[in-house]
Design an enzyme around this catalytic site. Structure first.
Site, mmCIF file in Angstrom:
data_model
loop_
_atom_site.group_PDB
_atom_site.id
_atom_site.type_symbol
_atom_site.label_atom_id
_atom_site.label_comp_id
_atom_site.label_asym_id
_atom_site.label_seq_id
_atom_site.Cartn_x
_atom_site.Cartn_y
_atom_site.Cartn_z
ATOM 1 N N THR A 322 -11.203 29.273 -18.105
ATOM 2 C CA THR A 322 -9.820 29.058 -18.534
ATOM 3 C C THR A 322 -9.754 29.177 -20.042
ATOM 4 O O THR A 322 -10.730 28.914 -20.745
ATOM 5 C CB THR A 322 -9.283 27.670 -18.123
ATOM 6 O OG1 THR A 322 -9.921 26.665 -18.930
ATOM 7 C CG2 THR A 322 -9.542 27.381 -16.660
ATOM 8 N N GLU A 323 -8.590 29.583 -20.560
ATOM 9 C CA GLU A 323 -8.449 29.734 -22.007
ATOM 10 C C GLU A 323 -8.611 28.406 -22.740
ATOM 11 O O GLU A 323 -8.923 28.374 -23.934
ATOM 12 C CB GLU A 323 -7.098 30.368 -22.370
ATOM 13 C CG GLU A 323 -5.884 29.564 -21.998
ATOM 14 C CD GLU A 323 -5.316 29.952 -20.643
ATOM 15 O OE1 GLU A 323 -4.084 29.897 -20.502
ATOM 16 O OE2 GLU A 323 -6.099 30.309 -19.730
ATOM 17 N N ALA A 324 -8.409 27.295 -22.020
ATOM 18 C CA ALA A 324 -8.559 25.978 -22.646
ATOM 19 C C ALA A 324 -10.021 25.621 -22.902
ATOM 20 O O ALA A 324 -10.308 24.660 -23.608
ATOM 21 C CB ALA A 324 -7.904 24.904 -21.786
#
Length: 542
Positions: A322-324
C-alpha cells in the site's frame, strides 16, 4: 523537564498566517487533540486566521467531521496545499466556492517535498504529473479561480521534460506517535502506519518552526526502546497526551494489533465477499496478476482484490503493498484502507513512494470515476468539487501495468445475478465513459508515450489502451454490445478484431478458476520469452 502541554496550550501556539503540516492517513497518525483544540479556539473567536494547511494524504474520516473537517471554516484556512481532501468534504466545498486557495499536488510529491524542505533544497524535480492537471501546461495544480501563484513549473534537463515543484517553509508540524518520553523521543509501535512523521518534523525544525506530537502517554526518559523511536526528541518541541477517542488507529478502528504487527491473524479470519459486481470486477482485475509481482491496490473495488486472492488460495502469488507503507500481507477493507493484516514490513510513506516513483511496481489496480476516448481518467474533481488526486498520479505514472476497475455507470446501477449470469435491472443515471474528463488525473497520452500497459475493467466490458485510443477487448457473455455498452457511452470506442467473452466463472457464486488462469498466463509468457530472439552480447562485455 517534560515537554508535555495541554491541547489548548498547543493550539494557542499556532499564529495567524502560519503554514501547518499535518500527518495522517484517514485517522491514522492524526494529531486529533490539537486539531480539536484549534476548532474550539476558532469557535471561541480566538483565531488563528489565514492558515496554510499542508497534508499529503486524507486527514479525516469519510462520513464524519474529523481531522481537517474540523478546520473547514472560511477565514481559518487561507490556502490548502495537499494530496487529497476527500475525507474533508467541507474543506472541498470551500475550495469549490473559491473561499480558499487550493493546490492539489500528488501525494508522493508532497512526501518528497518535506525532505527537500528539510534539506533546504529548492524543491522536487520529477516526471510524475506530466500530462495531468498538475502540469502547468494544463492547470498547474490550481483547482479554483482564486488560486493564482505558480507552485509547479515545466523545466528541461538533458533534453527531457520534468516538473519542478517548489518548496516552502513550514511553521508548525502536527504529528502523532504511540509513546513519547520526557525529552520528546516518539515511538509508533501501536500505529498501523508509520507515515511521513520524521520528514515533517525535520522540515518544520529546519524551517525554524515548532513540532507538536500527540502520544498516548509520556514515559520516563531512557525507558523507550531506541529501535522503536521514529522521531528523535531534538525534533519535537511539545507533546500532547491524547484521550482514547482522539487516538483512532484507522477511521473506524480504535486499535487492532493485527494492523500494527503485534499479532498475526489466520487467513480464514478474512470474511469472504458476497457476490456483487464489485466482486466480479475484483476477480477480473485479479486475473492480471502474475506470480512474483509487486503490486498496489487502491480504494474501492481494488481493495477487494486482496480478499479475492485469499478466497482463491493465491495470496502468495504477488507481494501486495500500500502507498501508506505496508509491504506484504492482506490489505484491509475500505473502512480501514491503507492498513493490512500480517504485513512483512512497514516502511514510511515517503519511502514507499520513492520505490513506486522509481518504477518498482509491476502492477497497480485502482478505481476510476470518469474515462474518455483517449484513455484519460479522472478521480480528483467532479462538478467543480475537489476530491484530490492522492497517490493516484504517482502510482499510475510509473507502474508497468495499470488496471482501472469500476462500474460501467453510477447513480442507481442495479445488476442482478441469476443462473451464473447477470441482468441489468436498472441502469445507472451517471455515465462514466465521457467525451472529455473534467480533470486529467491519469493521462492516456503520457502512458502511451511511456509504453505502459493499461486496462479498464468493468462488470460488463474490458477495454485496453491501444495506440492512444480506448479499445474494447472483452465483453460479458450476458451483455448486449449495443444496448448495454455502446449506448451507455458518450463516445464510440475502438473495437478489437477479436473481442473475447469475459470468463463466465467470475459471475458465479463459486469460481475457483483464478489460480489456473494465472498459471496458464505465466506459462504462456515464459514460453514466449524462451522463443524470443536473444540480443547478442557486446564483445567489450564478454
Amino acid at each position: 523537564m517534560t515537554k508535555a502541554i495541554s491541547a489548548a496550550q498547543a493550539a494557542a501556539l499556532i499564529k495567524d498566517g502560519d503554514t501547518v503540516a499535518f500527518s495522517g492517513f484517514g485517522l491514522a497518525c492524526v494529531n486529533q487533540e490539537v486539531i480539536a483544540a484549534l476548532e474550539e479556539r476558532w469557535l471561541a473567536g480566538q483565531g488563528p486566521c489565514g492558515l496554510t494547511i499542508v497534508n499529503s494524504s486524507a486527514v479525516g474520516a469519510r462520513g464524519k467531521r474529523e481531522g481537517l473537517g474540523k478546520l473547514s471554516y472560511e477565514g481559518l484556512v487561507k490556502r490548502w496545499i495537499g494530496g487529497i481532501m476527500s475525507a474533508s468534504p467541507a474543506l472541498g466545498q470551500l475550495a469549490a466556492d473559491n473561499k480558499l486557495e487550493c493546490y492539489n499536488l500528488p501525494q508522493g510529491v508532497m512526501t518528497a517535498l518535506y525532505r527537500e524542505i528539510a534539506a533546504h533544497r529548492p524543491g522536487v524535480v520529477t516526471k510524475v504529473g506530466l500530462g495531468t492537471f498538475v502540469d502547468p501546461r494544463i492547470e498547474g495544480a490550481k483547482v479554483n479561480d482564486v488560486t493564482t501563484e505558480d507552485l509547479v513549473s515545466l523545466i528541461e534537463l538533458d533534453g527531457e521534460k520534468y516538473l519542478y515543484y517548489r518548496g516552502f517553509p513550514i511553521d508548525v508540524g502536527l504529528i502523532r506517535g504511540t509513546y513519547a518520553d520526557e525529552m520528546g523521543n516518539l515511538t509508533m509501535e501501536h500505529e498501523g502506519l508509520k507515515m511521513e512523521i520524521l520528514p515533517i518534523a525535520q522540515a518544520v525544525h529546519n524551517s525554524g518552526g515548532i513540532v507538536i506530537a500527540q502520544a498516548k502517554a509520556v514515559v520516563a526518559t531512557g525507558t523507550l526502546d531506541p529501535n522503536l523511536v521514529r522521531v528523535p526528541g531534538n525534533l519535537v518541541d511539545y507533546i500532547v497526551v491524547s484521550e482514547p477517542d482522539n487516538h483512532m488507529q484507522t477511521e473506524y478502528t480504535q486499535y487492532n494489533p493485527a494492523f500494527s504487527g503485534q499479532i498475526k491473524v489466520p487467513a480464514s479470519n478474512v470474511e469472504p465477499l458476497p457476490l456483487t459486481i464489485r466482486k466480479v470486477m475484483a476477480r477480473r482485475a485479479a486475473m492480471e496478476i502474475r506470480p512474483g509481482q509487486t503490486m498496489n491496490l487502491g480504494v474501492g473495488v481494488p481493495a477487494d482484490v486482496g480478499i479475492v486472492l485469499a478466497e482463491e488460495g493465491v495470496s502468495d502469488y504477488a507481494l501486495l503493498t500500500t502507498e501508506a507503507g505496508a509491504v506484504g500481507g492482506t490489505p484491509a477493507d475500505d473502512k480501514n484502507f491503507g492498513h493490512a493484516y500480517n504485513v512483512l514490513a512497514q516502511v514510511g510513506m515517503h519511502e514507499q513512494f520513492d520505490y513506486y516513483d522509481g518504477g518498482g511496481l509491476d502492477l497497480t489496480i485502482l478505481g476510476t470515476a470518469q474515462t474518455d476516448a483517449r484513455g484519460d481518467v479522472n478521480v480528483s474533481k467532479f462538478n467543480g468539487r475537489v476530491a484530490g488526486c492522492g497517490g493516484f498520479i504517482n502510482i499510475t505514472a510509473t507502474a508497468k501495468h495499470v488496471v482501472f476497475a469500476g462500474s460501467f455507470t453510477a447513480g442507481g446501477l442495479n445488476v442482478q445475478f441469476a443462473d451464473g449470469g447477470c441482468r441489468i435491472a436498472a441502469e445507472g443515471k451517471v455515465r462514466k465513459f465521457v467525451r472529455d474528463v473534467e480533470q486529467i488525473t491519469f493521462s492516456g497520452e503520457q502512458a502511451s508515450l511511456a509504453g505502459q500497459s493499461v486496462l479498464y475493467v468493468t462488470e460488463r466490458a474490458v477495454f485496453e489502451l491501444r495506440e492512444g485510443r480506448l479499445t474494447l477487448i472483452e465483453k460479458a457473455p450476458w451483455a448486449d454490445l449495443q444496448r448495454d455498452i455502446l449506448d451507455q457511452m458518450d463516445f464510440e470506442p475502438a473495437i478489437a478484431d477479436d473481442p473475447r467473452d469475459m470468463d463466465p466463472g467470475i459471475f458465479r457464486e463459486k469460481w475457483g478458476g483464478l489460480k489456473a488462469h494465472i498459471d496458464a498466463a505465466a506459462a504462456e509468457r515464459t514460453a514466449a520469452n524462451s522463443t524470443a530472439p536473444q540480443a547478442s552480447t557486446p564483445s567489450s562485455h564478454k
